[in-house]
Scaffold this active site. Sequence first.
Site, short mmCIF file in Angstrom:
data_model
loop_
_atom_site.label_atom_id
_atom_site.label_comp_id
_atom_site.label_asym_id
_atom_site.label_seq_id
_atom_site.Cartn_x
_atom_site.Cartn_y
_atom_site.Cartn_z
N TYR A 190 1.19 -4.15 -2.43
CA TYR A 190 0.29 -4.45 -1.30
C TYR A 190 -1.00 -5.14 -1.77
CZ TYR A 190 -1.89 -3.86 3.25
OH TYR A 190 -2.50 -4.09 4.45
N LYS A 244 -1.97 -9.07 -1.04
CA LYS A 244 -3.14 -9.39 -0.21
C LYS A 244 -4.17 -10.22 -0.99
CE LYS A 244 -1.75 -7.68 3.64
NZ LYS A 244 -1.53 -8.56 4.81
N1 LIG Z 1 -3.07 -1.04 9.89
C1 LIG Z 1 -4.01 -1.05 8.92
O1 LIG Z 1 -4.66 -0.03 8.63
C2 LIG Z 1 -4.29 -2.33 8.18
C3 LIG Z 1 -5.38 -2.36 7.28
C4 LIG Z 1 -5.64 -3.53 6.58
C5 LIG Z 1 -4.84 -4.64 6.78
N2 LIG Z 1 -3.80 -4.57 7.64
C6 LIG Z 1 -2.98 -5.78 7.81
O2 LIG Z 1 -2.93 -6.10 9.19
C7 LIG Z 1 -1.66 -6.68 9.48
C8 LIG Z 1 -0.97 -5.89 10.56
O3 LIG Z 1 -0.85 -4.55 10.14
P1 LIG Z 1 -0.17 -3.44 11.08
O4 LIG Z 1 -0.77 -2.16 10.70
O5 LIG Z 1 -0.21 -3.89 12.49
O6 LIG Z 1 1.33 -3.47 10.53
P2 LIG Z 1 2.68 -3.13 11.29
O7 LIG Z 1 3.64 -2.68 10.26
O8 LIG Z 1 2.42 -2.24 12.46
O9 LIG Z 1 3.12 -4.55 11.84
C9 LIG Z 1 3.60 -5.55 10.99
C10 LIG Z 1 4.63 -6.35 11.77
O10 LIG Z 1 5.11 -7.41 10.93
C11 LIG Z 1 6.47 -7.58 11.25
N3 LIG Z 1 7.20 -8.24 10.16
C12 LIG Z 1 7.55 -7.72 8.96
N4 LIG Z 1 8.28 -8.61 8.27
C13 LIG Z 1 8.38 -9.72 9.06
C14 LIG Z 1 9.03 -10.97 8.89
N5 LIG Z 1 9.72 -11.28 7.77
N6 LIG Z 1 8.92 -11.88 9.89
C15 LIG Z 1 8.22 -11.59 11.02
N7 LIG Z 1 7.60 -10.41 11.24
C16 LIG Z 1 7.69 -9.49 10.26
C17 LIG Z 1 7.00 -6.17 11.48
O11 LIG Z 1 8.21 -6.18 12.23
C18 LIG Z 1 5.84 -5.51 12.19
O12 LIG Z 1 5.98 -5.51 13.60
C19 LIG Z 1 -0.90 -6.71 8.16
O13 LIG Z 1 -1.09 -7.96 7.54
C20 LIG Z 1 -1.55 -5.61 7.37
O14 LIG Z 1 -1.38 -5.78 5.99
C21 LIG Z 1 -3.51 -3.45 8.34
#
Ligand SMILES: NC(=O)c1ccc[n+]([C@@H]2O[C@H](COP(=O)([O-])OP(=O)(O)OC[C@H]3O[C@@H](n4cnc5c(N)ncnc54)[C@H](O)[C@@H]3O)[C@@H](O)[C@H]2O)c1
Length: 271
Positions: free
Chosen positions: A182, A186
């Site tokens: 991860y 990132k």
């Molecule tokens: N939730 C957090 O606390 C957090 C914190 C920092 C950064 N982020 C970043 O924010 C973004 C969203 O996070 P989230 O928590 O909503 O994650 P999540 O897992 O809820 O959603 C990610 C989505 O990406 C989709 N996905 C995965 N592989 C894919 C592919 N090959 N093609 C198309 N779609 C695909 C999944 O189906 C999923 O719906 C991510 O980039 C994550 O790294 C999240």
Amino acid sequence: MNDTPSLSGKVAIVTGAAGLLGREHCVALARAGASVVAADLDQEACRRVAEAVGAECGARMLGVAVDITDPASVAELHARTRSSLGEVDVLVNNAAIDDKFAASDAAEQSRFENYALERFRRSLDVNVTGTFVCCQSIGARMAERGTGSIVNVASTYGIVAPDQSLYRRPDGVQAFFKSAAYPTSKAAVLGLTRFLAAYFGPRGVRVNALSPGGVEAGQDEWFQAAYARRVPLGRMATRTDYHGAVVFLASDASAYMTGANLVVDGGFTVW
Ligand SMILES: NC(=O)c1ccc[n+]([C@@H]2O[C@H](COP(=O)([O-])OP(=O)(O)OC[C@H]3O[C@@H](n4cnc5c(N)ncnc54)[C@H](O)[C@@H]3O)[C@@H](O)[C@H]2O)c1
């Protein structure tokens, strides 16, 4: 610039739109006036998000299945967007994998020494290569048109290393380890963002990163409390805490900004 950033008449694509934050990015962009394509792996999930956000925000929405690691699938997403809504002004590269492990042996499986190479490769494929594929396909057309804003969603863990003690229960047992994939992926997203900002800048396409902090989403109470103690603002993010940042980066409110990393983390990375 108007006082309130507007995306009226703009077309946006959000990848990973069926996930926790992707849906919120759709809401934020739709409320700002954009027509939004909700793109994720499963067509039915995309349709549901598009329908719900469209009804909630009174916006034109489209749900399109995509696998961002597959250039043909991304080309199809791009083509469907252009034929249904018009040229793409905003691309939010939000889809990503953040490893989940079965609770029974999560600590053993996620431990660096045991972490499966296949998981590492898959995370890099989605988080980095997938972002590259979307930027190449959709960003190239933006550059031809001389306008566009790309927002690459990174993370605090693209900036600082995971503090593994956050994932240790109050009884001292490590629930799991945050994997190397991860933060590695990132950090790569931040590098790609800077590369593309320099490459596309002369042709009017801005490329910035958004680095969110951890979002409260039903985690164990001990984890939420430990995380909150690590954050100067004393809490995890809510899922709506990134609405303003996404609209800011997508719109002319950030017209003189490219290659930047907008860190919205309650101060997690200041110490
Ligand atoms: N939730 C957090 O606390 C957090 C914190 C920092 C950064 N982020 C970043 O924010 C973004 C969203 O996070 P989230 O928590 O909503 O994650 P999540 O897992 O809820 O959603 C990610 C989505 O990406 C989709 N996905 C995965 N592989 C894919 C592919 N090959 N093609 C198309 N779609 C695909 C999944 O189906 C999923 O719906 C991510 O980039 C994550 O790294 C999240």
